[in-house]
Design a protein around this motif. Structure first.
Motif, PDB file in Angstrom:
ATOM      1  N   TYR A 364      38.376  35.860  28.944  1.00 42.92           N
ATOM      2  CA  TYR A 364      38.750  35.392  30.274  1.00 42.92           C
ATOM      3  C   TYR A 364      37.315  36.315  31.279  1.00 42.92           C
ATOM      4  O   TYR A 364      37.861  35.454  32.239  1.00 42.92           O
ATOM      5  N   SER A 365      37.175  37.371  30.856  1.00 46.27           N
ATOM      6  CA  SER A 365      36.079  37.582  31.902  1.00 46.27           C
ATOM      7  C   SER A 365      35.006  36.793  32.908  1.00 46.27           C
ATOM      8  O   SER A 365      34.635  36.582  33.901  1.00 46.27           O
ATOM      9  N   PRO A 366      34.306  35.811  31.848  1.00 48.64           N
ATOM     10  CA  PRO A 366      33.528  35.055  32.329  1.00 48.64           C
ATOM     11  C   PRO A 366      33.988  34.408  33.206  1.00 48.64           C
ATOM     12  O   PRO A 366      33.544  33.435  33.802  1.00 48.64           O
ATOM     13  N   THR A 367      35.513  33.600  32.705  1.00 44.93           N
ATOM     14  CA  THR A 367      35.881  32.659  33.909  1.00 44.93           C
ATOM     15  C   THR A 367      36.157  33.050  35.008  1.00 44.93           C
ATOM     16  O   THR A 367      36.499  32.011  36.119  1.00 44.93           O
ATOM     17  N   ALA A 368      36.058  34.641  35.650  1.00 41.94           N
ATOM     18  CA  ALA A 368      36.878  35.322  36.538  1.00 41.94           C
ATOM     19  C   ALA A 368      35.776  34.845  37.524  1.00 41.94           C
ATOM     20  O   ALA A 368      36.046  35.041  39.285  1.00 41.94           O
ATOM     21  N   THR A 369      34.482  33.554  37.370  1.00 39.46           N
ATOM     22  CA  THR A 369      33.454  33.780  38.669  1.00 39.46           C
ATOM     23  C   THR A 369      32.826  32.703  38.647  1.00 39.46           C
ATOM     24  O   THR A 369      32.919  32.429  37.303  1.00 39.46           O
ATOM     25  N   TYR A 370      32.862  31.862  39.632  1.00 41.68           N
ATOM     26  CA  TYR A 370      31.595  30.501  39.561  1.00 41.68           C
ATOM     27  C   TYR A 370      33.054  29.659  38.310  1.00 41.68           C
ATOM     28  O   TYR A 370      32.171  28.875  38.726  1.00 41.68           O
ATOM     29  N   GLY A 371      34.082  29.593  38.851  1.00 48.22           N
ATOM     30  CA  GLY A 371      34.802  27.995  38.277  1.00 48.22           C
ATOM     31  C   GLY A 371      35.165  28.778  36.557  1.00 48.22           C
ATOM     32  O   GLY A 371      34.955  28.715  35.427  1.00 48.22           O
ATOM     33  N   HIS A 372      36.605  28.058  36.301  1.00 53.63           N
ATOM     34  CA  HIS A 372      37.130  28.275  34.895  1.00 53.63           C
ATOM     35  C   HIS A 372      36.127  26.316  34.724  1.00 53.63           C
ATOM     36  O   HIS A 372      36.533  26.932  33.101  1.00 53.63           O
TER      37      HIS A 372
END
Length: 415
Positions: A364-372
């Motif tokens: 989930y950490s990569p989803t928290a910036t620049y859109g899911h």
């Protein structure tokens, strides 16, 4: 008559996005140790302070302080002059155990019949503006800030004054039939060091945005999209003239305050539920991912030119209480019939969504910036703990962006 549409994005250093990243990093650390963890983690950050609160049901222990400081350091808040520093900010944890009243609605003797973690409605959307089936204004806003962050992290000599906080906004001119025609207006605000007079700083930053940042953005675009930058767009850079004080020192950050940035930039309806810090038993997150997956595969298969899918759930109930579709007249059959067929084709019980996309993994950490949404799906090995021992596991990231149901849909719709 042509019309204008605008969407914005915010960077990893924006205070609300700092909070989102902390919440999702804590979620990942619980899932890394216990995939059955139930987590609802909220974060508040201000000048020199982070407060983490929420409800957790897990067998795992997570170093909250260490996780918080790692996130802040990775973003780039590592200098005392920022008034928000990974090494010196205060970190308070008010996490407590999840309510048993909520858990009893989720747990079932048959895991496949796991109930939804809450009531509510979730939306997914896709259109043909871009190759990722995302609205163009939001896609460009995300890409611009991602590129700016890459300059700050990897090529700091190009724009050496950059600080972590920034926002972007694109206005697109569309034809009457919804085709993007040109970039109308770009707004870019970036936090920066104080390095000269206000006028000199503003002039330098505006020049660098026009001559360094934007060419790097357009170089990443397909030729058709790049051609929309016709040179006659309006450009506003740091419109107040100065942006030295930023991040949590300039504005309080809260988890879940950028739900439109996280989704479709205003092109679609939104059910109101945020994503970050929530484990996948919360359909605010998992069902929104499923709705996007369905809408994207439907548009890619040719069922419609654009599509919004709404799913609605009752707490403790596995199957959605309703499925709604809107194609704005672009569908090959009536919208109600599309919705009926979606219910037949896809198992939308939470447990099935979680299984399909591997949502109990620390992804989930990569989803928290620049859109899911609109992100490239990929598989990567991550560190986990199995039987209390460190291990590696190959997991899918952004699985809801895969186009692996197109053939099934084409068969169902006779395309």
């Amino acid at each position: 008559m042509n019309y204008l549409f605008t969407s914005e994005s915010v960077s990893e250093g924006h205070p609300d996005k700092v909070a989102d990243q902390i919440s999702d990093a804590i979620l990942d650390e619980f899932l890394r140790r216990d995939p059955e963890s139930k987590v609802a983690c909220e974060t508040f950050c201000s000048t020199g302070l982070v407060i983490v609160g929420g409800e957790v049901l897990s067998d795992a222990y997570v170093d909250i302080q260490g996780t918080v400081r790692d996130v802040i350091s990775r973003i780039g808040y590592n200098k005392a002059e920022y008034m928000f520093d990974a090494n010196s900010c205060g970190v308070l944890s008010e996490i407590h155990e999840q309510s048993q009243d909520i858990n009893r609605g989720v747990s079932r003797e048959n895991p496949d019949d796991q109930g939804a973690g809450d009531q509510g409605m979730m939306f997914g959307f896709a259109c043909k503006d871009t190759e990722s089936y995302m609205p163009l204004a939001l896609y460009l806003s995300h890409l611009t800030l991602w590129t700016l962050a890459q300059i700050r992290h990897k090529e700091p000599e190009l724009m050496p004054y950059l600080r972590p906080d920034s926002k972007s906004q694109y206005t697109i001119e569309y034809s009457e039939d919804g085709k993007p025609l040109r970039i109308h207006t770009i707004v870019l605000s970036t936090q920066h060091d104080e390095f000269d007079t206000d006028e000199v700083m503003h002039s330098r930053i505006e020049s660098d945005v026009r001559n360094i940042l934007l060419p790097k953005v357009t170089a990443q675009l397909d030729p058709a999209t790049a051609s929309l930058f016709k040179g006659d767009f309006i450009l506003h850079v740091n419109p107040t003239g100065k942006f030295v004080i930023g991040g949590p020192a300039g504005d309080t950050g809260l988890t879940g305050r950028k739900i439109i940035v996280d989704t479709y930039g205003g092109h679609s309806a939104h059910g109101g539920g945020a994503f970050s810090g929530k484990d996948p038993s919360k359909v605010d997150r998992s069902a929104a991912y499923a709705a996007r997956y369905i809408a994207k595969n439907m548009v890619a298969a040719g069922v419609a030119g654009k599509m919004m899918v709404q799913l609605a759930y009752a707490i403790g109930v596995a199957k959605p209480v309703s499925i709604f579709v809107n194609t704005w007249g672009t569908g090959i059959i009536p919208d109600a019939e599309i919705a009926f067929r979606i219910g037949k084709m896809f198992d939308l019980r939470p447990a099935m969504i979680i299984r399909r996309f591997g949502l109990k993994n620390p992804i989930y950490s990569p989803t928290a910036t620049y859109g899911h949404f609109g992100r490239d799906p990929y598989v990567k090995k991550v560190s986990v703990f199995q039987n209390g021992q460190p291990a590696e596991k190959e997991v899918q990231f952004f699985g809801w962006e895969k186009l692996d149901s197109v053939d099934l849909i084409k068969h169902e719709f006779g395309i």
